[in-house]
Design a protein around this motif. Structure first.
Motif, PDB file in Angstrom:
ATOM      1  N   ARG A 398       0.869  -1.190   0.000  1.00 22.87           N
ATOM      2  CA  ARG A 398       0.000   0.000   0.000  1.00 22.87           C
ATOM      3  C   ARG A 398       0.901   1.235   0.000  1.00 22.87           C
ATOM      4  N   TYR A 400       1.737   4.964   1.491  1.00 22.76           N
ATOM      5  CA  TYR A 400       1.520   5.803   2.671  1.00 22.76           C
ATOM      6  C   TYR A 400       2.464   6.977   2.510  1.00 22.76           C
ATOM      7  N   ASP A 418      -5.611   2.565  -0.555  1.00 21.42           N
ATOM      8  CA  ASP A 418      -4.153   2.715  -0.656  1.00 21.42           C
ATOM      9  C   ASP A 418      -3.500   1.461  -1.244  1.00 21.42           C
TER      10      ASP A 418
HETATM   11  O1  AHR Z   1       0.191   7.737   0.179  1.00 22.35           O
HETATM   12  C1  AHR Z   1      -0.672   8.861   0.271  1.00 22.35           C
HETATM   13  C2  AHR Z   1      -1.541   8.869   1.513  1.00 22.35           C
HETATM   14  O2  AHR Z   1      -0.730   8.935   2.651  1.00 22.35           O
HETATM   15  C3  AHR Z   1      -2.367   7.664   1.747  1.00 22.35           C
HETATM   16  O3  AHR Z   1      -3.532   7.639   0.968  1.00 22.35           O
HETATM   17  C4  AHR Z   1      -2.691   7.764   3.215  1.00 22.35           C
HETATM   18  O4  AHR Z   1      -2.872   6.497   3.788  1.00 22.35           O
HETATM   19  C5  AHR Z   1      -1.467   8.461   3.786  1.00 22.35           C
HETATM   20  O5  AHR Z   1      -1.880   9.568   4.518  1.00 22.35           O
END
Ligand code: AHR
Ligand code: AHR
Length: 481
Positions: A398, A400, A418
């Motif tokens: 994912r 972040y 994500d």
């Molecule tokens: O990666 C961008 C954002 O960063 C994601 O959507 C969120 O989970 C985090 O704040």
């Protein structure tokens, strides 16, 4: 007749008409939108295939082949020049340089209209369009109407996924200084029945679902894949209406007096136009916009009912989200970099860190497992995919803060979004590029051997344009373990 022909016949003409998917007047042959490509910064205009027709998506596809494209201008079809462009900073700054908002990817929202391919405007948090010098949009307490066709499954609780009338200063100038369609699950101000998402009116310092400034049970949760959302307002009256944009007719969710809270009767509309953001450039929201208009005068229900029939006849349907070699759900894969000098490196994890490592048949069993991924149906959209770790069941790749991580699925909407990626034909001609579903300007990209969700040019070091196409192209092969 198109939606704006219908509004004209009803005596409430369009003063703004925006769509990346189709002409909104039966005779319109002009510009729908402009895209800018990453390879050389060149722009081109997308027009309808024929008068009153669907956008010529083939023009975009050939212009953007082998690179990335952003939507730079959404043209006003009304003839008033009320085009929407990259929103500037206001009360809040956007994430781009100088506080501007992000532009939308040109490929984030594929659809078909009557079987013909077109693209909508996929707004991720941080993305926004605006026109602070619009002409002919309602000011003060003057009457207006508006509708938008949206994706009722793409929303969040951030402030504020809006389309409509806002401040010309991009700042919060007080109650009643906006009148825009809002869609999402924000409950800071108003709400409707159920858990949302709701169509509400953003009237500034409040999202309104009816006469009560908080909850109005008459405003239903609506999540049609294609949603017609409609707001209209005039002196001490306003209404919220909505429908499935793919079939059936409009329902009235509210019709009555202005909110009793002070500042909303009379209204103090300013006549700027926003898309995807709040009046003060709040940029926390997400949603998808396909078409929308604003009128001069308070449209009749009958006029709006005819517009809804026209929208249904346009036959919006889901488009293909993927291209390139297919990734088979349930299969175990490895993901090999293709950049020269790095093409024996594979996406692997060290704990929660996601990097590229040299992996081969003689690597340790542990490393082979760290570089092996099970393809799952996309956690947020089953047309796309998610990657589950082979050695850490229940953990997925994912993004972040736009860097990839391996995290355990906490079941939240945020996590699912994500962790969802839409495979595309590799931008350098090899394998696949893995486009983030929730931030479609962003792709799996190795940079200093760490994997990010990177855009082609952007504020992060890892968004560098140099070797972007190679860094975002991955050969999907059999897994090591
Ligand atoms: O990666 C961008 C954002 O960063 C994601 O959507 C969120 O989970 C985090 O704040
Ligand atoms: O009314 C809700 C939001 O409040 C507006 O969009 C924004 O300008 C303010 O923050």
């Amino acid at each position: 007749a198109g939606p704006c022909d219908i509004y004209s016949s009803g005596g409430t003409p369009c003063v703004a008409a925006h769509s990346t998917t189709r002409a909104l007047y039966s005779a319109y042959t002009g510009s729908l939108y402009q895209v800018k490509r990453g390879s050389d910064g060149a722009t081109t205009i997308i027009a309808p295939v024929s008068a009153g027709g669907v956008a010529n998506a083939a023009t975009q596809d050939s212009f953007c082949a082998g690179t990335t494209c952003l939507i730079t201008i959404i043209y006003d079809q009304s003839g008033r020049g009320n085009h929407l462009t990259q929103a500037p900073p206001g009360g809040f700054k956007g994430p781009e340089s100088n506080g501007y908002d992000n532009l939308a990817s040109a490929t984030g929202a594929p659809v078909t209209l009557n079987g013909k391919k077109a693209y909508g405007v996929f707004i991720s948090p941080g993305t926004g369009y605006r026109n602070n010098a619009a002409s002919g949009i309602a000011k003060g307490d003057a009457a207006e109407g508006m509708y938008a066709v949206l994706d009722g499954t793409h929303y969040n609780s951030g402030c504020c996924f809006d389309y409509g009338n806002a401040e010309t200063s991009s700042t919060d100038t007080g109650n009643g200084h906006m009148e825009a369609i809002y869609f999402g699950t924000n409950t800071v101000w108003g709400s409707g029945s159920g858990s949302g998402p709701w169509v509400m009116a953003d009237l500034e310092n409040g999202l309104f679902s009816g006469s009560n400034s908080k909850n109005n049970a008459g405003d239903p949760s609506v999540s049609y894949r294609f949603l017609t959302a409609l707001i209209k307002g005039g002196p001490n009256k306003w209404a919220i209406r909505g429908a499935n944009a793919a079939s059936g007719s409009l329902s009235t969710y509210y019709n009555g007096a202005r909110p009793s809270v002070s500042g909303y009767n009379p209204m103090s509309k300013e006549g700027a136009i926003i898309l995807g953001i709040g009046g003060d450039n709040s940029v926390g929201a997400q949603g998808t916009f396909y078409e929308g208009v604003m009128t001069s005068g308070y449209p009749s229900d009958a006029t709006e009912n005819s517009v809804q029939a026209d929208i249904v006849a346009a036959k919006y349907a889901v488009g293909s989200q993927t291209s390139g070699p297919a990734l088979t759900v349930g299969s175990s894969v490895s993901l090999r970099a293709t950049t020269s000098g790095f093409n024996t490196r594979y996406i692997a994890h060290s704990g929660s860190t996601v990097n590229t490592q040299e992996v081969s048949s003689s690597s340790s069993t542990a490393l082979k497992q760290q570089a092996s991924w099970t393809v799952r149906a996309g956690l947020a959209n089953s047309a796309c995919v998610s990657f589950e770790s082979k050695d850490t069941a229940g953990s997925y790749l994912r993004h972040y803060d736009f860097t990839l991580q391996l995290n355990s699925n906490d079941g939240s909407k945020q996590f699912r979004e994500d962790a969802t990626f839409c495979p595309q034909a590799g931008l350098n001609g090899q394998g696949n590029s893995l486009q983030s579903w929730s931030y479609p300007t962003r792709y799996f990209r190795h940079y200093s051997n760490v994997v990010h969700a990177a855009s082609n040019g952007g504020v992060h070091t890892f968004d560098a344009t140099s070797s972007f196409n190679d860094d975002v192209s991955w050969v999907v092969g059999a897994s090591f373990a």
